[in-house]
Design an enzyme around this catalytic site. Structure first.
Site, PDB file in Angstrom:
ATOM      1  N   LYS A 130       0.874  -1.178   0.000  1.00  0.00           N
ATOM      2  CA  LYS A 130       0.000   0.000   0.000  1.00  0.00           C
ATOM      3  C   LYS A 130       0.908   1.223   0.000  1.00  0.00           C
ATOM      4  CE  LYS A 130      -4.429   0.977   0.154  1.00  0.00           C
ATOM      5  NZ  LYS A 130      -5.599   0.239  -0.327  1.00  0.00           N
ATOM      6  N   ASP A 170      -6.976   4.258  -4.734  1.00  0.00           N
ATOM      7  CA  ASP A 170      -7.629   4.132  -3.421  1.00  0.00           C
ATOM      8  C   ASP A 170      -8.203   5.528  -3.145  1.00  0.00           C
ATOM      9  OD1 ASP A 170      -8.025   2.283  -1.013  1.00  0.00           O
ATOM     10  OD2 ASP A 170      -7.127   3.980  -0.018  1.00  0.00           O
TER      11      ASP A 170
HETATM   12  P1  NDP Z   1     -13.217   7.541  -2.426  1.00  0.00           P
HETATM   13  O1  NDP Z   1     -12.127   8.523  -2.218  1.00  0.00           O
HETATM   14  O2  NDP Z   1     -13.767   7.341  -3.780  1.00  0.00           O
HETATM   15  O3  NDP Z   1     -14.442   7.864  -1.438  1.00  0.00           O
HETATM   16  C1  NDP Z   1     -14.295   7.938  -0.060  1.00  0.00           C
HETATM   17  C2  NDP Z   1     -15.608   8.441   0.495  1.00  0.00           C
HETATM   18  O4  NDP Z   1     -15.576   8.361   1.918  1.00  0.00           O
HETATM   19  C3  NDP Z   1     -15.887   9.898   0.159  1.00  0.00           C
HETATM   20  O5  NDP Z   1     -17.274  10.059  -0.024  1.00  0.00           O
HETATM   21  C4  NDP Z   1     -15.427  10.636   1.422  1.00  0.00           C
HETATM   22  O6  NDP Z   1     -16.074  11.875   1.637  1.00  0.00           O
HETATM   23  C5  NDP Z   1     -15.869   9.651   2.468  1.00  0.00           C
HETATM   24  N1  NDP Z   1     -15.094   9.832   3.692  1.00  0.00           N
HETATM   25  C6  NDP Z   1     -13.761   9.835   3.840  1.00  0.00           C
HETATM   26  N2  NDP Z   1     -13.437  10.046   5.132  1.00  0.00           N
HETATM   27  C7  NDP Z   1     -14.613  10.154   5.791  1.00  0.00           C
HETATM   28  C8  NDP Z   1     -14.959  10.356   7.146  1.00  0.00           C
HETATM   29  N3  NDP Z   1     -14.008  10.481   8.085  1.00  0.00           N
HETATM   30  N4  NDP Z   1     -16.271  10.425   7.479  1.00  0.00           N
HETATM   31  C9  NDP Z   1     -17.239  10.293   6.533  1.00  0.00           C
HETATM   32  N5  NDP Z   1     -16.966  10.095   5.221  1.00  0.00           N
HETATM   33  C10 NDP Z   1     -15.687  10.032   4.876  1.00  0.00           C
HETATM   34  O7  NDP Z   1     -12.653   6.157  -1.820  1.00  0.00           O
HETATM   35  P2  NDP Z   1     -13.118   4.688  -2.160  1.00  0.00           P
HETATM   36  O8  NDP Z   1     -14.581   4.636  -2.257  1.00  0.00           O
HETATM   37  O9  NDP Z   1     -12.278   4.178  -3.245  1.00  0.00           O
HETATM   38  O10 NDP Z   1     -12.628   3.920  -0.834  1.00  0.00           O
HETATM   39  C11 NDP Z   1     -13.423   3.867   0.346  1.00  0.00           C
HETATM   40  C12 NDP Z   1     -12.872   2.803   1.257  1.00  0.00           C
HETATM   41  O11 NDP Z   1     -12.860   1.542   0.563  1.00  0.00           O
HETATM   42  C13 NDP Z   1     -11.449   2.994   1.746  1.00  0.00           C
HETATM   43  O12 NDP Z   1     -11.309   2.433   3.033  1.00  0.00           O
HETATM   44  C14 NDP Z   1     -10.635   2.178   0.747  1.00  0.00           C
HETATM   45  O13 NDP Z   1      -9.377   1.797   1.271  1.00  0.00           O
HETATM   46  C15 NDP Z   1     -11.548   0.990   0.584  1.00  0.00           C
HETATM   47  N6  NDP Z   1     -11.333   0.215  -0.638  1.00  0.00           N
HETATM   48  C16 NDP Z   1     -11.428   0.790  -1.866  1.00  0.00           C
HETATM   49  C17 NDP Z   1     -11.236   0.028  -2.998  1.00  0.00           C
HETATM   50  C18 NDP Z   1     -11.450   0.580  -4.376  1.00  0.00           C
HETATM   51  O14 NDP Z   1     -11.413  -0.206  -5.336  1.00  0.00           O
HETATM   52  N7  NDP Z   1     -11.673   1.881  -4.531  1.00  0.00           N
HETATM   53  C19 NDP Z   1     -10.845  -1.391  -2.906  1.00  0.00           C
HETATM   54  C20 NDP Z   1     -10.899  -1.925  -1.566  1.00  0.00           C
HETATM   55  C21 NDP Z   1     -11.088  -1.120  -0.477  1.00  0.00           C
HETATM   56  P3  NDP Z   1     -15.463  13.257   1.042  1.00  0.00           P
HETATM   57  O15 NDP Z   1     -15.790  13.225  -0.404  1.00  0.00           O
HETATM   58  O16 NDP Z   1     -16.164  14.300   1.824  1.00  0.00           O
HETATM   59  O17 NDP Z   1     -13.981  13.194   1.321  1.00  0.00           O
END
Ligand code: NDP
Length: 449
Positions: A130, A170
């Site tokens: 990572k 990510d």
């Molecule tokens: P994105 O950056 O696309 O989206 C993250 C989302 O979470 C955004 O809506 C963000 O809001 C919100 N967020 C972040 N921090 C907080 C918080 N403290 N409280 C509330 N909302 C929050 O990321 P992904 O969807 O790609 O990833 C999400 C999770 O899934 C992570 O843990 C990642 O490691 C995991 N993951 C992702 C994969 C992938 O293929 N993308 C694969 C496997 C795991 P805002 O827009 O306001 O920042």
């Protein structure tokens, strides 16, 4: 866990904390896995002699570097980049890049450790890694993001390669960032190889990769429901996050006639009492992904309410799907879910539940799938993207989706098979044991290298 195992775990964690000070996320992730694997590990005399657990909890290497870039005012800014190459035993390093101001070595070590287990669960030949940087793309112009990505790759490129390490996206690293990173890698090396996954479909990306994590999470959830003799139709699902994972999980859940009652971001929660439809989901996707705006400013319609600074976990729901970030669902949130008689919790994000929150669910006999199993669909399709690149082939979306479904089904079956016999299936122990044993067996065979 036996008394002997509990003592071993306590001593092992004390040592880990001493040698890795100030890394709470890493301690938490290792502590959780030890709960599941210690009973088994203590019976493996040969492995203990070969210090497999000690080796498994020490990354192969952790690379830290300076990323200097020029902002739109001509001022040079300096950020820190990392790549934690955690474990290469069962395949080349594989894992995402995260650009967020909150990252540090502890976060990348926890994520690399979890990724090693997750990749092992997919049964594909992928090690765990990572990386990323403490850079926030929020509020930056496209040109600034571009200059940052190029500078980041200027250092990273010497550490990656199709047989070495294949990064992906990510949080904060989506299709735009991957494209710029890949383009710059080509400039630096003059070699077209599938060195990054999550690429655009026109330049080597796999069909279905964008959707894979969210879709895979719903496929896994369907197997959990089936195991409990239920189905997804009409279930009220509370989802957190409004990023890649959350939006695609919501889309697949709607397609399967579930009622998605929330999405959220760092500004608060959108409560859609009667359930989201595809039309509204498309608008939210455009708002969050294309316009990069906050949900607080999203124009809501009838039956939709924005709950400022609130999480979705106090909403009445049947299923909770935390898809935002680590430790977003705390003990008090888990208690609220139990009060509302939530049926199950399926993680879309990585380690979104604190240890205390997990305990609350265990005490209440509520099935809970850890992200390393339920969100493995993303990295699984990244693995399929690597295979397509290596063969210079392109599979269609149906073929990729079919493989994704098979992989999620197998991961679920492995979790069930390795779950200790309790009143409910223990997905945490099942996933940790399955993922750990595969890597541990190989590390043991390698002796001490
Ligand atoms: P994105 O950056 O696309 O989206 C993250 C989302 O979470 C955004 O809506 C963000 O809001 C919100 N967020 C972040 N921090 C907080 C918080 N403290 N409280 C509330 N909302 C929050 O990321 P992904 O969807 O790609 O990833 C999400 C999770 O899934 C992570 O843990 C990642 O490691 C995991 N993951 C992702 C994969 C992938 O293929 N993308 C694969 C496997 C795991 P805002 O827009 O306001 O920042």
């Amino acid at each position: 866990m036996t008394k002997k195992s509990a003592k071993f775990r306590e001593e092992f964690l004390a040592q880990l904390k001493e040698t890795n000070p100030n890394q709470p996320e890493f301690h938490q992730a290792v502590g959780e896995v030890l709960c599941s694997v210690t009973d088994w590990y203590l019976d493996q005399t040969d492995m203990r002699k070969n210090a497999v657990l000690e080796r498994f909890t020490e990354p192969d290497r952790s690379i830290k570097f300076r990323v200097a870039w020029e902002d739109d005012d001509g001022q040079i800014q300096v950020n820190r980049g990392w790549r934690v190459q955690f474990n290469q035993t069962i395949g080349p390093y594989k894992g995402g890049l995260r650009f967020a101001p909150s990252v540090n070595e502890s976060v990348f070590k926890f994520l690399g450790f979890e990724q090693t287990l997750k990749n092992s669960l997919t049964r594909l030949p992928m090690g765990g890694a990572k990386g990323g940087a403490d850079f926030s793309p929020k509020g930056k112009s496209r040109r600034e993001v571009g200059r940052f990505c190029q500078s980041f790759m200027q250092e990273l490129y010497r550490h990656i390669g199709t047989d070495i390490d294949i990064p992906a996206g990510d949080i904060g690293v989506g299709a735009r960032e991957i494209s710029i990173l890949f383009g710059h890698y080509l400039k630096l090396t003059n070699k077209w190889t599938g060195v990054l996954t999550g690429k655009g479909c026109d330049f080597g990306g796999s069909a279905g990769r964008t959707e894979a994590t969210g879709y895979g999470c719903i496929y896994f959830l369907c197997h959990m429901l089936e195991e409990a003799n239920c189905e997804i139709a009409d279930k009220r699902i509370a989802i957190s996050g409004a990023g890649n994972v959350a939006l695609h999980a919501a889309s697949k859940a709607i397609e399967l006639d579930a009622k998605v009652i929330s999405l959220s971001d760092s500004s608060g929660t959108l409560h859609i009492k009667d359930g989201l439809d595809h039309e509204m989901l498309d608008k939210i996707e455009e708002w969050k992904t294309t316009k990069r705006e906050s949900l607080a400013d999203f124009k809501t319609g009838k039956g939709v309410k924005f709950l400022s600074d609130e999480k979705p976990w106090s909403l009445e729901c049947d299923i909770a799907l935390p898809c935002a970030t680590q430790n977003e669902l705390e003990e008090k949130d888990a208690k609220k879910l139990v009060e509302q008689k939530v049926m199950m919790v399926c993680e879309g994000a990585n380690m979104p539940l604190t240890a205390d929150a997990q305990q609350v669910l265990r005490d209440a006999d509520i099935p809970h799938a850890p992200g390393k199993a339920s969100n493995a669909g993303g990295v699984a399709v990244s693995g399929l993207e690597q295979s397509q690149n290596a063969q210079r082939l392109r599979w269609d979306a149906d073929m990729v989706d079919k493989r994704l479904r098979e992989i999620m089904k197998t991961i679920h079956a492995d979790c069930v098979e390795n779950s200790p016999k309790r009143k409910i299936i223990d997905y945490r122990d099942g996933a940790n044991l399955t993922g750990f044993r595969r890597v541990a067996d190989a590390m043991n065979a390698f002796w001490h290298s």
